[in-house]
Enzyme design. Structure first.
Site, mmCIF file in Angstrom:
data_model
loop_
_atom_site.group_PDB
_atom_site.id
_atom_site.type_symbol
_atom_site.label_atom_id
_atom_site.label_comp_id
_atom_site.label_asym_id
_atom_site.label_seq_id
_atom_site.Cartn_x
_atom_site.Cartn_y
_atom_site.Cartn_z
ATOM 1 N N ALA A 132 -1.160 6.226 8.716
ATOM 2 C CA ALA A 132 -2.622 6.307 8.592
ATOM 3 C C ALA A 132 -3.296 5.111 9.255
ATOM 4 C CB ALA A 132 -3.018 6.392 7.122
ATOM 5 N N LEU B 22 5.228 4.711 3.915
ATOM 6 C CA LEU B 22 5.305 5.102 5.326
ATOM 7 C C LEU B 22 4.065 5.884 5.759
ATOM 8 C CD1 LEU B 22 9.066 6.106 5.566
ATOM 9 C CD2 LEU B 22 7.975 4.056 6.490
ATOM 10 N N LYS B 23 3.559 6.729 4.863
ATOM 11 C CA LYS B 23 2.336 7.477 5.160
ATOM 12 C C LYS B 23 1.176 6.529 5.431
ATOM 13 C CE LYS B 23 -0.072 8.289 1.856
ATOM 14 N NZ LYS B 23 -1.316 7.567 1.602
ATOM 15 N N ASN B 24 1.126 5.437 4.686
ATOM 16 C CA ASN B 24 0.050 4.465 4.887
ATOM 17 C C ASN B 24 0.159 3.778 6.241
ATOM 18 O OD1 ASN B 24 -1.026 5.066 2.396
ATOM 19 N ND2 ASN B 24 0.036 3.413 1.350
ATOM 20 N N CYS C 142 8.040 7.112 0.873
ATOM 21 C CA CYS C 142 7.258 8.017 1.728
ATOM 22 C C CYS C 142 5.768 7.696 1.659
ATOM 23 C CB CYS C 142 7.512 9.467 1.334
ATOM 24 S SG CYS C 142 9.156 10.036 1.792
#
Length: 70
Positions: A51, A46-48, A43
């Site tokens: 972003a 994936l957040k990166n 996660c």
């Protein structure tokens, strides 16, 4: 000032999980500890990606609606 922040830590050992949470948590910084450290790592990656997409949209000046679609 007064902004809230949260993080999730993956830790398989409940004894160390409590220590980490108590060590890092503060009034405006919430720490959630879960046992599934693999999922936390995925996660985070994936957040990166999201972003970076939001940054590209900002850089291209495409607006908030486009950023929300990312």
């Amino acid at each position: 000032e007064g902004n809230f922040c949260e993080t999730t830590i993956g830790c398989r050992d409940p004894k160390y999980a409590k220590i980490l949470r108590d060590l890092l948590q503060a009034n405006h910084f919430r720490v959630v500890v879960v046992e599934d450290s693999d999922a936390v790592e995925i996660c985070g990656a994936l957040k990166n990606v999201v972003a970076m997409g939001a940054g590209f949209v900002d850089g291209l000046g495409l607006g908030d609606n486009t950023k929300a679609a990312v």
